[in-house]
Design an enzyme around this catalytic site. Structure first.
Site, PDB file in Angstrom:
ATOM      1  N   ASP A 196       0.786  -1.240   0.000  1.00 46.53           N
ATOM      2  CA  ASP A 196       0.000   0.000   0.000  1.00 46.53           C
ATOM      3  C   ASP A 196       0.818   1.291   0.000  1.00 46.53           C
ATOM      4  OD1 ASP A 196      -1.924  -1.964   0.299  1.00 46.53           O
ATOM      5  OD2 ASP A 196      -2.448  -1.425   2.350  1.00 46.53           O
ATOM      6  N   LYS A 217      -6.842  -4.499  -2.801  1.00 45.59           N
ATOM      7  CA  LYS A 217      -7.406  -5.137  -1.621  1.00 45.59           C
ATOM      8  C   LYS A 217      -8.237  -4.140  -0.836  1.00 45.59           C
ATOM      9  CE  LYS A 217      -3.416  -4.543   1.495  1.00 45.59           C
ATOM     10  NZ  LYS A 217      -4.097  -3.782   2.532  1.00 45.59           N
ATOM     11  N   CYS A 267      -1.771  -2.456   8.237  1.00 47.39           N
ATOM     12  CA  CYS A 267      -1.623  -3.453   7.172  1.00 47.39           C
ATOM     13  C   CYS A 267      -0.311  -4.220   7.253  1.00 47.39           C
ATOM     14  CB  CYS A 267      -1.782  -2.796   5.810  1.00 47.39           C
ATOM     15  SG  CYS A 267      -3.437  -2.086   5.560  1.00 47.39           S
TER      16      CYS A 267
END
Length: 180
Positions: free
Chosen positions: A14, A76, A109
């Protein structure tokens, strides 16, 4: 545990431009991820890239995307990459059991993915100078939690030298300017 280029995989979580704007020491985290991506390419270490809700947050940081040769990111919505079936499939296809992680946010994450990967039997190292959070205190807390759980905390230079193994390898002179 020493990582090797024949067993390792780089995972970039990310590292999207819009998210990075909110990250403390974002330039350091992005530079670390870019260095890992460039060195991984030279050393033949495969990479996986994820993007959190890309249709709303946008794409991976352009300089990092370039270093990853514009590799398609796995979209995602889950916080842990391991809860995204497309990621698990790509991970299985890669066939690597060692994962070096760069990404954001360290306390969300990155942490959840590292815990899930370790639970699935993967050896995991998180490059502390290639991860970030909105608050540095959150990042430090996450690194402590991961280390206490047996997840390796490393730095970009250490990870790269593990993958190199020796200064006698043919890639050493290509990699050295990237980490010095």
């Amino acid at each position: 545990m020493i990582f090797s280029r024949g067993r390792a995989l780089l995972l970039v979580i990310d590292m999207q431009e819009r998210l990075l704007r909110q990250i403390e020491d974002a330039a350091k985290a992005a530079a670390g991820a870019i260095t890992l991506a460039k060195c991984s390419k030279i050393l033949g270490v495969p990479a996986l890239v994820t993007e959190q809700y890309p249709e709303g947050i946008g794409p991976t940081l352009p300089g990092l995307s370039d270093a990853l040769e514009r590799r398609p990111a796995i979209p995602k919505r889950t916080f842990s990459c391991c809860r995204e079936p497309a990621f698990l499939q790509a991970l299985a296809v890669a066939g690597r059991k060692q994962v070096i992680i760069a990404g954001i946010e360290a306390h969300v994450c990155v942490l959840q993915t590292a815990f899930d990967l370790a639970e699935k039997g993967y050896a995991v190292q998180v490059a502390e100078d290639a991860v970030g959070s909105r608050k540095n205190s959150d990042k430090l807390n996450a690194l402590k939690r991961m280390q206490a759980a047996g997840i390796g905390i490393t730095c970009v230079e250490s990870a790269v030298f593990e993958l190199l193994e020796t200064s006698a390898c043919r890639e050493f002179k290509q990699v050295l300017p990237l980490i010095k």
